[in-house]
Design a protein around this motif. Structure first.
Motif, short mmCIF file in Angstrom:
data_model
loop_
_atom_site.label_atom_id
_atom_site.label_comp_id
_atom_site.label_asym_id
_atom_site.label_seq_id
_atom_site.Cartn_x
_atom_site.Cartn_y
_atom_site.Cartn_z
N ILE A 179 0.86 -1.18 0.00
CA ILE A 179 0.00 0.00 0.00
C ILE A 179 0.90 1.23 0.00
CG2 ILE A 179 -1.83 1.27 1.18
CD1 ILE A 179 -2.72 -1.35 2.45
N LYS A 231 -2.23 5.28 4.73
CA LYS A 231 -1.73 3.93 4.44
C LYS A 231 -1.74 3.03 5.67
CE LYS A 231 2.15 5.75 3.03
NZ LYS A 231 1.80 7.20 3.11
N SER A 232 -1.19 3.52 6.78
CA SER A 232 -1.13 2.68 7.99
C SER A 232 -2.52 2.42 8.55
CB SER A 232 -0.21 3.32 9.04
OG SER A 232 -0.67 4.60 9.40
N ALA A 270 -4.06 -0.28 6.34
CA ALA A 270 -3.42 -1.58 6.59
C ALA A 270 -3.93 -2.19 7.89
CB ALA A 270 -1.91 -1.39 6.65
N VAL A 306 0.91 -6.72 9.24
CA VAL A 306 1.47 -5.51 8.63
C VAL A 306 2.95 -5.41 8.94
CG1 VAL A 306 1.40 -2.99 8.52
CG2 VAL A 306 -0.73 -4.28 8.81
N PRO A 362 5.57 -2.52 8.16
CA PRO A 362 5.68 -1.19 7.58
C PRO A 362 7.08 -0.88 7.04
CG PRO A 362 5.76 -1.05 9.96
CD PRO A 362 5.49 -2.49 9.63
N GLU A 389 3.33 -1.24 3.94
CA GLU A 389 2.85 0.07 3.53
C GLU A 389 3.95 1.12 3.72
OE1 GLU A 389 2.37 2.64 5.77
OE2 GLU A 389 2.58 1.55 7.65
#
Length: 206
Positions: free
Chosen positions: A24, A32-33, A36, A50, A52, A128
């Motif tokens: 993402i 984005k976060s 997610a 997730v 990151p 992401e």
């Protein structure tokens, strides 16, 4: 496309017996976060985790050593080879062990190693970050490691307000927060924007 439809699309990637990576991307403050995290809530932690990109920020001391502390968040302030190595490891078939990934602590403003456990049975990793679709230098490798890539493109006014609020929430005064966003975050947003054409799906709006 709403969150329910996006969750259904992510669920189609989370098939047992293998592992896929959903990326993402989007400019700073795109959400984005948040998206997610919502996808993991919808699919459940046994089906999605997730990881990151922000976990690969260079530490503050290293940024100062390199003279890049005033540009934190720019493409050259991340450990890109470390990030692509982890993505490669996560998608390698036959991995039987838990893989540990770093997270980014916004209170400390530092990456924290070994914070995220990806069990061997988890079929979907969601990663992401700003530069997943950036095609300059070593960042260009990331796209080939993603099974599917989404680009978030919210209203820019809303996105900038989110960013200023975030910086204030983590300790900057409003004037300094706005100055940082307009100088640093928006410069990074302009770098990120061309990546939307490399995405499988562009999500407009909020």
């Amino acid at each position: 496309m709403d969150t329910t439809e996006l969750a259904a699309r992510a669920a189609a990637l989370a098939t047992p017996g293998g592992r896929r990576i959903l990326g993402i991307a989007g400019p700073p403050g795109a959400g984005k976060s948040t998206l997610a995290a919502e996808l993991v809530r919808a699919l459940g932690p046994d089906r999605a985790v997730v990881v990151p990109m922000d976990g690969f920020h260079l530490a503050r001391a290293e940024l100062h050593r390199l003279g890049r502390a005033d540009r934190k968040g720019a493409p050259d302030t991340f450990d890109v080879p470390g990030y692509t190595s982890l993505l490669t490891r996560l998608r390698t078939p036959g991995t039987k062990a838990t893989v540990y990934a770093p997270a980014f602590d916004r209170t400390l403003e530092e990456p924290v190693a070994g914070s995220i456990a990806v069990g061997p049975g988890v079929p979907l990793v969601i990663t992401e970050g700003n530069y997943l679709l950036h095609d300059a230098g070593e960042w260009a490798r990331v796209r080939s490691l993603l099974d599917e890539a989404w680009y978030l493109a919210p209203d820019d006014g809303l996105r900038v307000r989110r960013l200023i609020d975030r910086h204030v929430r983590y300790g900057k005064d409003p004037g300094r927060a706005r100055a940082w966003v307009l100088r640093s975050d928006e410069a990074n947003a302009r770098l990120v924007a061309p990546g939307r054409h490399r995405a499988d799906l562009v999500v407009d709006g909020t």
